[in-house]
Motif scaffolding. Sequence first.
Motif, mmCIF file in Angstrom:
data_model
loop_
_atom_site.group_PDB
_atom_site.id
_atom_site.type_symbol
_atom_site.label_atom_id
_atom_site.label_comp_id
_atom_site.label_asym_id
_atom_site.label_seq_id
_atom_site.Cartn_x
_atom_site.Cartn_y
_atom_site.Cartn_z
ATOM 1 N N VAL A 128 0.776 -1.256 0.083
ATOM 2 C CA VAL A 128 -0.020 -0.145 0.086
ATOM 3 C C VAL A 128 0.910 1.107 -0.019
ATOM 4 O O VAL A 128 0.451 2.387 -0.234
ATOM 5 C CB VAL A 128 -0.900 -0.135 1.079
ATOM 6 N N VAL A 129 2.250 1.306 0.290
ATOM 7 C CA VAL A 129 2.946 2.429 0.311
ATOM 8 C C VAL A 129 3.027 2.914 -0.861
ATOM 9 O O VAL A 129 3.234 2.177 -2.046
ATOM 10 C CB VAL A 129 4.215 2.093 1.018
ATOM 11 N N GLY A 130 2.862 4.363 -0.943
ATOM 12 C CA GLY A 130 2.615 5.115 -2.311
ATOM 13 C C GLY A 130 1.549 5.045 -3.079
ATOM 14 O O GLY A 130 1.155 5.656 -4.321
ATOM 15 N N THR A 131 0.293 4.524 -2.160
ATOM 16 C CA THR A 131 -0.970 4.429 -2.940
ATOM 17 C C THR A 131 -2.033 5.272 -1.993
ATOM 18 O O THR A 131 -1.631 5.499 -0.747
ATOM 19 C CB THR A 131 -1.466 3.149 -2.960
ATOM 20 N N ASN A 132 -3.243 5.390 -2.293
ATOM 21 C CA ASN A 132 -4.007 5.917 -1.572
ATOM 22 C C ASN A 132 -5.032 5.075 -1.031
ATOM 23 O O ASN A 132 -6.228 5.548 -0.555
ATOM 24 C CB ASN A 132 -4.800 7.238 -2.189
ATOM 25 N N ARG A 133 -4.459 3.853 -1.008
ATOM 26 C CA ARG A 133 -5.465 2.712 -0.406
ATOM 27 C C ARG A 133 -5.067 2.487 0.816
ATOM 28 O O ARG A 133 -4.200 2.406 1.563
ATOM 29 C CB ARG A 133 -5.012 1.425 -1.609
ATOM 30 N N VAL A 134 -6.327 1.687 1.264
ATOM 31 C CA VAL A 134 -6.374 1.100 2.719
ATOM 32 C C VAL A 134 -6.816 -0.304 2.427
ATOM 33 O O VAL A 134 -8.029 -0.505 1.935
ATOM 34 C CB VAL A 134 -7.087 1.636 3.842
ATOM 35 N N ASP A 135 -6.063 -1.351 2.800
ATOM 36 C CA ASP A 135 -6.547 -2.869 2.743
ATOM 37 C C ASP A 135 -6.923 -3.186 4.054
ATOM 38 O O ASP A 135 -6.444 -3.023 5.128
ATOM 39 C CB ASP A 135 -5.010 -3.615 2.094
ATOM 40 N N ILE A 136 -7.982 -4.129 3.985
ATOM 41 C CA ILE A 136 -8.578 -4.317 5.426
ATOM 42 C C ILE A 136 -8.944 -5.905 5.252
ATOM 43 O O ILE A 136 -9.275 -6.452 4.110
ATOM 44 C CB ILE A 136 -10.064 -3.784 5.353
ATOM 45 N N SER A 137 -9.087 -6.657 6.308
ATOM 46 C CA SER A 137 -9.521 -8.126 6.257
ATOM 47 C C SER A 137 -9.725 -8.452 7.751
ATOM 48 O O SER A 137 -9.228 -7.349 8.492
ATOM 49 C CB SER A 137 -8.448 -9.113 5.698
ATOM 50 N N ALA A 138 -10.480 -9.455 7.851
ATOM 51 C CA ALA A 138 -10.886 -9.892 9.274
ATOM 52 C C ALA A 138 -10.948 -11.491 9.470
ATOM 53 O O ALA A 138 -11.238 -12.151 8.345
ATOM 54 C CB ALA A 138 -12.074 -9.234 9.607
ATOM 55 N N VAL A 139 -10.940 -11.954 10.641
ATOM 56 C CA VAL A 139 -10.920 -13.270 10.783
ATOM 57 C C VAL A 139 -11.673 -13.464 12.137
ATOM 58 O O VAL A 139 -11.545 -12.521 13.060
ATOM 59 C CB VAL A 139 -9.726 -13.987 10.668
ATOM 60 N N LYS A 140 -12.418 -14.339 12.273
ATOM 61 C CA LYS A 140 -13.251 -14.703 13.650
ATOM 62 C C LYS A 140 -12.574 -15.767 14.414
ATOM 63 O O LYS A 140 -12.326 -16.969 14.069
ATOM 64 C CB LYS A 140 -14.750 -15.055 13.430
ATOM 65 N N ASP A 141 -12.058 -15.565 15.756
ATOM 66 C CA ASP A 141 -11.439 -16.422 16.657
ATOM 67 C C ASP A 141 -12.595 -17.087 17.298
ATOM 68 O O ASP A 141 -13.167 -16.650 18.222
ATOM 69 C CB ASP A 141 -10.459 -15.866 17.510
ATOM 70 N N GLU A 142 -12.868 -18.240 16.820
ATOM 71 C CA GLU A 142 -14.115 -18.991 17.484
ATOM 72 C C GLU A 142 -13.707 -19.424 19.106
ATOM 73 O O GLU A 142 -14.665 -19.574 20.019
ATOM 74 C CB GLU A 142 -14.277 -20.183 17.021
ATOM 75 N N ARG A 143 -12.212 -19.466 19.160
ATOM 76 C CA ARG A 143 -12.096 -19.944 20.792
ATOM 77 C C ARG A 143 -12.436 -18.588 21.746
ATOM 78 O O ARG A 143 -12.691 -18.933 23.014
ATOM 79 C CB ARG A 143 -10.668 -20.156 20.891
ATOM 80 N N THR A 144 -12.309 -17.356 21.527
ATOM 81 C CA THR A 144 -12.738 -16.344 21.911
ATOM 82 C C THR A 144 -13.694 -15.466 21.759
ATOM 83 O O THR A 144 -14.180 -14.724 22.428
ATOM 84 C CB THR A 144 -11.209 -15.416 22.165
#
Length: 341
Positions: free
Chosen positions: A288-304
């Motif tokens: 993403v360096v040098g861009t106007n972008r934000v990258d996002i992701s997510a995961v669910k921790d079923e233990r917590t």
Amino acid sequence: MNAAIVGASGYGGEILVKLLAAHPKVTLKAVTSRSQAGKPVSSVIPAMRGVLDDMLFENSDPAELAAREDIDVFFLALPHGAAATYARAIVDAGKKVIDLSADFRIADPATYEEFYGAEHPDVDLLGRAQYVMPELSDDSWKDKDLYACPGCYPTSILVPLLPLVKAGIVSKEHIVANSYSGTSGAGKQSKEAFSYCEVNESAKAYGVPKHRHLSEMEEQLTAAAGEKVIMQFNPHLAPMNRGIATTITVPSNGSTIEQLYAEWEKTYADKPFVTILPSDTRPDTKYVVGTNRVDISAVKDERTGNFVITSAEDNLVKGASGQAIQILNLWQGWDETTGLI
């Protein structure tokens, strides 16, 4: 549109110079810096050799700048406290301001004083200002005189988190965000703490437990939630020049990972500068360096029962100067990506 950059010798100012000099709908009319006044822009910012060879840094006097009839919009790349003085003179002259400082990010003057250790420099002007997150603010902001650009850390946290809090996908309590920023986030400082030997091959937390950007994030999350939101924010200095990597841990509120991604897709379906990555992929500052972008992701921790949300952005572009130009594009009704891809 004719533009000026006030305080252009810092890292954020340099990025503004580079982007605006190449913007197809902007003519850069003035670049100011008290410390560099009289010097050619191309000698202070060598990347501008052959581009801005005839332009000199000007002295940054608020009244003189405000009186310039050949400038329509001013970008303020100044420290908090100093920006308000320029903003007042320019707005009173009927010109528009896009402010990259913290002076107008906080709507509540008492919160500003609590986190910045001084009274707000211009409470009256706050009423003519608007905090603008390009992907999340409604169009009413375009009628204001002064646009406050979000901070770098808040952008990396609010973009993934705010729509989830607003929709009730995640809990409004027990939110913890850990962010790692490149050293350019501290600006051009000659302090020992930011020398090469001190920051190279080293990472450390700082500004805990009450970093200034926390005020901005909590205020925006509170407005979205409709009730007070308090979060834990732990910023870190990382041994890299640019970029912010953020990890947010938040209770899932019983929601599934599919519900989280559905909310993101609904919010950002037509937003060119937010990239939603698959749940098994982690954002990386390298991309993403040098861009106007934000990258996002997510995961669910079923233990917590927690969601673990990650994001990455360039602190100088999406976290500052690029986002400011994105605001300009939207205000003018131009394509949002103009001058940014």
